[in-house]
Design a protein around this motif. Structure first.
Motif, mmCIF file in Angstrom:
data_model
loop_
_atom_site.group_PDB
_atom_site.id
_atom_site.type_symbol
_atom_site.label_atom_id
_atom_site.label_comp_id
_atom_site.label_asym_id
_atom_site.label_seq_id
_atom_site.Cartn_x
_atom_site.Cartn_y
_atom_site.Cartn_z
ATOM 1 N N LEU A 23 -0.631 3.006 6.963
ATOM 2 C CA LEU A 23 -0.626 1.974 5.806
ATOM 3 C C LEU A 23 -0.491 0.507 6.461
ATOM 4 C CD1 LEU A 23 1.864 3.673 3.435
ATOM 5 C CD2 LEU A 23 -0.717 3.397 3.046
ATOM 6 N N ARG A 35 -3.820 -0.322 7.562
ATOM 7 C CA ARG A 35 -4.746 -0.839 6.234
ATOM 8 C C ARG A 35 -4.271 -2.086 5.758
ATOM 9 N NH1 ARG A 35 -4.405 4.679 2.761
ATOM 10 N NH2 ARG A 35 -5.582 6.159 4.074
ATOM 11 N N THR A 83 5.501 3.771 0.503
ATOM 12 C CA THR A 83 4.942 2.610 0.110
ATOM 13 C C THR A 83 5.406 1.503 1.259
ATOM 14 O OG1 THR A 83 5.421 3.200 -2.073
ATOM 15 C CG2 THR A 83 4.897 0.689 -1.741
ATOM 16 N N THR A 129 9.429 -0.886 4.343
ATOM 17 C CA THR A 129 8.731 0.482 4.132
ATOM 18 C C THR A 129 10.022 1.474 3.112
ATOM 19 O OG1 THR A 129 7.863 0.534 6.123
ATOM 20 C CG2 THR A 129 8.067 2.846 5.149
ATOM 21 N N ALA A 184 0.659 -1.119 0.032
ATOM 22 C CA ALA A 184 0.069 -0.048 -0.159
ATOM 23 C C ALA A 184 1.151 1.219 0.028
ATOM 24 C CB ALA A 184 -0.778 -0.202 1.252
#
Lengths: 396, 92
Positions: A340, A343, A370, A362, A255
Motif C-alpha cells: 500500500l 501504491r 488502511t 497504518t 489506500a
C-alpha cells in the motif's frame, strides 16, 4: 565405399556356376570389370556383386570361361528410377511444384515493420489490413501510394511510410510525427494562478506584477502574478504574466485493502490443443473442443515456422489450459503495508509532487488494512491562465 | 631359374631396377595375418574359403587359411582377406 557406388550406379548380385568358376573371376578381372562380395557357395558356384551396367560384359566373360551367369537380384538408384519410368506423375509433380512455388511467391507471406517507436506494430498491421495489405495479399496488386496515404490518414501519429515488396516479404518503414511544441502567445494578456493550496517558499517573476510574497499562504485558484500593470504615464497596461512559484504543499492520501484474498492453486491438470495457421486459415489438430475444467488459465503461444532465415506463412499455435482451484489466502500485514505504501508513493508521484516529509499511519480493522500517507511536498503551483477580467479593446 | 631369367635378373641388379618389374614376377605384400595383396598375378587357379591358389607366372602361390575371401580383384591386383595360416610357392 564400394557399396555406396553400387547403390548409386546400381548393382546386381549374380551366381556364376560352372566346372571352374575361378576362371570366370579371371575373365572378369581381365575385362577390368569391378566386382565385390565374392563368396564360394559350393565347388561349382560363386556368388558376387557387379555394377549393373557391366552385366552384358560379365555374361560374355563367363561364356569365355564356360560358366553360366544368373542374375539373382538388382538394386540401386537406376533400378529404383526404372521402376517409376512409366509413372508420369513423377515428371509432372516437380514441374507443378515449381509452378506453385512461383505463383505463391507473388503473395505476401511476411510483413516486417521498422521505424515505429510509440505506435505499436499491432496498430500498423491493423491499419494495413484495413487498406488491404495483409498476409496472403497478392504482391503486385499493392499500390504503394494509396497504401501510404491511407495508412497515414488512419494513424495520425505517422508522418511518413513506405511499403517495399521483396518477393514474399513486405517491408514497411514508418516515421512518426514529432509533436509541435506548445506556442505561447505572449501578446495575450494572462495571469499566473495557484493550482494548489500551499505556502510559498520562492517566487520568480519574469513578466507581470507579483501579488504574493515568500511566506504567504495561498489557495487554489488565487492569482499569484497578475498581467495587469499600473503605469503612471499610460494608465493600465496588460501583459502576458509569467513566473515560477514554488510552494510547500500537503497531501493526505489513503489506500486500503482486505487482508484476505482469493488466489489460484494449480491442480496440475493441463490440456494442450494444437492448431496450424496457414495465412489466415486456422486448422485445428484436435476434434473435441470442449474443456471440462471449471476454472482454468488459457495460455496461447504462436510459433512461426521458418526454414533457415525464411519465414513461412505457417504458424503452430499451442493453447494450454491450466486448471486451478480458487483458494483463500491471507496477506502478511507487513507485506500488505509495504504494498500500500508503494501504491501511495506512486499516486503522489503521479500528482507531480516531490515529497520532502513523509508520514504513514497504518490501521487494521475488520480484516482491512488502511494506510494513510501525510506528505509535505515542494512543487511548482503557478499556472498561466487567461486574465479573469479582460480589458476593453480601447484600453489596450 | 632359366639362363635367360638369370641374365635379366643380373641386368636388373646392375641397373638397380626392381627385378620383378622386368621379369613379371608377382609382388606379394602381407599385412599382418589377415590380408595379402598380390600384384602381377596371372589369375586364380582355385578359390575356396580354406585355400586359394593364384597363378603367379613361374610359380603358383598357395594361400591356406580359414574364411578366405577375395576382397578386390582386377587384372593386376588381387587382395585376399581372412585368417591366413600359410603362404607357399609351388613351382611348376
Amino acid at each position: 565405399m564400394r557399396r555406396s557406388i553400387g547403390l548409386i550406379a546400381g548393382s546386381a548380385k549374380v551366381k556364376i556356376s560352372g566346372r571352374r568358376p575361378e576362371l570366370a573371376l579371371n575373365e572378369l578381372s581381365g575385362d577390368r570389370l569391378v566386382f565385390w562380395g565374392v563368396r564360394k557357395t559350393s565347388d561349382n558356384e560363386i556368388l558376387l556383386s557387379i555394377i549393373g551396367r557391366d552385366l552384358k560384359k560379365a555374361e560374355a566373360a563367363c561364356n569365355r570361361a564356360s560358366c553360366a551367369i544368373i542374375v539373382l537380384s538388382k538394386k540401386g538408384l537406376p533400378y529404383i528410377l526404372m521402376r517409376f519410368k512409366k509413372r508420369y506423375v513423377f515428371y509432372f509433380a516437380p514441374v507443378l511444384s515449381i509452378l506453385i512455388a512461383l505463383y505463391l511467391s507473388f503473395f505476401i507471406w511476411e510483413i516486417e515493420i521498422t521505424g515505429n517507436e510509440t505506435v505499436t506494430e499491432g496498430e500498423i498491421l491493423t491499419a494495413l489490413e484495413q487498406v488491404g495489405v495483409h498476409i496472403g495479399t497478392f504482391g503486385p496488386k499493392i499500390d504503394q501510394e494509396i497504401v501510404r496515404s491511407e495508412v497515414i490518414a488512419l494513424i495520425g501519429k505517422l508522418s511518413w511510410m513506405t511499403v517495399n515488396v521483396y518477393g514474399c516479404k513486405a517491408e514497411v518503414i514508418v516515421r512518426e510525427r514529432i509533436d509541435k511544441p506548445e506556442i505561447i502567445n505572449e501578446s495575450e494578456p494572462s495571469e499566473v494562478r495557484a493550482d494548489k493550496t500551499g505556502l510559498i517558499t520562492q517566487i520568480n517573476v519574469y513578466t507581470g506584477k507579483p501579488l504574493v510574497k515568500k511566506g504567504d499562504m495561498v489557495f487554489s485558484g488565487q492569482t499569484l502574478i497578475t498581467g495587469q500593470l499600473d503605469s503612471i504615464g499610460s494608465g493600465v497596461r496588460f501583459v502576458h504574466a509569467m513566473g515560477d512559484v514554488t510552494a510547500r504543499t500537503w497531501y493526505k492520501l489513503s489506500a486500503g485493502m482486505p487482508l484476505e484474498y482469493i488466489t489460484k492453486r494449480y491442480t496440475g491438470e493441463n490440456i494442450e490443443r494444437r492448431s496450424i495457421m496457414v495465412g489466415n486459415i486456422r486448422v485445428n489438430l484436435y476434434f473435441n473442443a470442449g474443456i471440462s475444467m471449471v476454472n482454468y488459465d488459457k495460455i496461447t503461444t504462436s510459433e512461426r515456422i521458418h526454414i533457415g532465415g525464411f519465414h513461412l506463412p505457417v504458424s503452430l499455435i499451442t493453447t494450454t489450459y491450466r486448471a486451478y482451484e480458487p483458494i483463500k489466502a491471507v496477506f502478511d500485514t507487513k507485506e500488505a503495508e509495504a504494498l500500500l505504501k508503494s501504491r501511495l508513493l506512486k499516486r503522489l508521484s503521479d500528482l507531480g509532487a516531490k515529497p520532502t516529509v513523509l508520514q504513514y499511519e497504518t490501521t487494521v480493522d475488520n480484516g482491512v488494512i488502511t494506510v494513510v500517507l501525510n506528505a509535505e511536498c515542494l512543487e511548482q503551483i503557478g499556472v498561466v491562465s487567461p486574465l479573469r477580467v479582460l480589458p476593453e479593446p480601447d484600453d489596450r | 631359374m632359366s639362363r635367360k631369367g638369370n641374365v635379366i635378373k643380373k641386368a636388373a641388379d646392375l641397373l638397380d631396377i626392381p627385378a620383378e618389374i622386368i621379369t613379371g614376377m608377382p609382388i606379394i605384400e602381407i599385412g599382418g595375418m589377415e590380408k595379402v595383396r598380390i600384384e602381377n598375378h596371372k589369375g586364380l587357379l582355385e578359390y575356396g574359403s580354406d585355400k586359394i591358389e593364384i597363378n603367379g607366372g613361374k610359380a603358383v602361390i598357395c594361400i591356406t587359411g580359414s574364411g578366405l575371401k577375395i576382397k578386390a580383384m582386377n587384372a593386376d591386383v588381387l587382395v585376399i582377406s581372412g585368417d591366413i595360416f600359410k603362404l607357399e610357392f609351388c613351382y611348376t
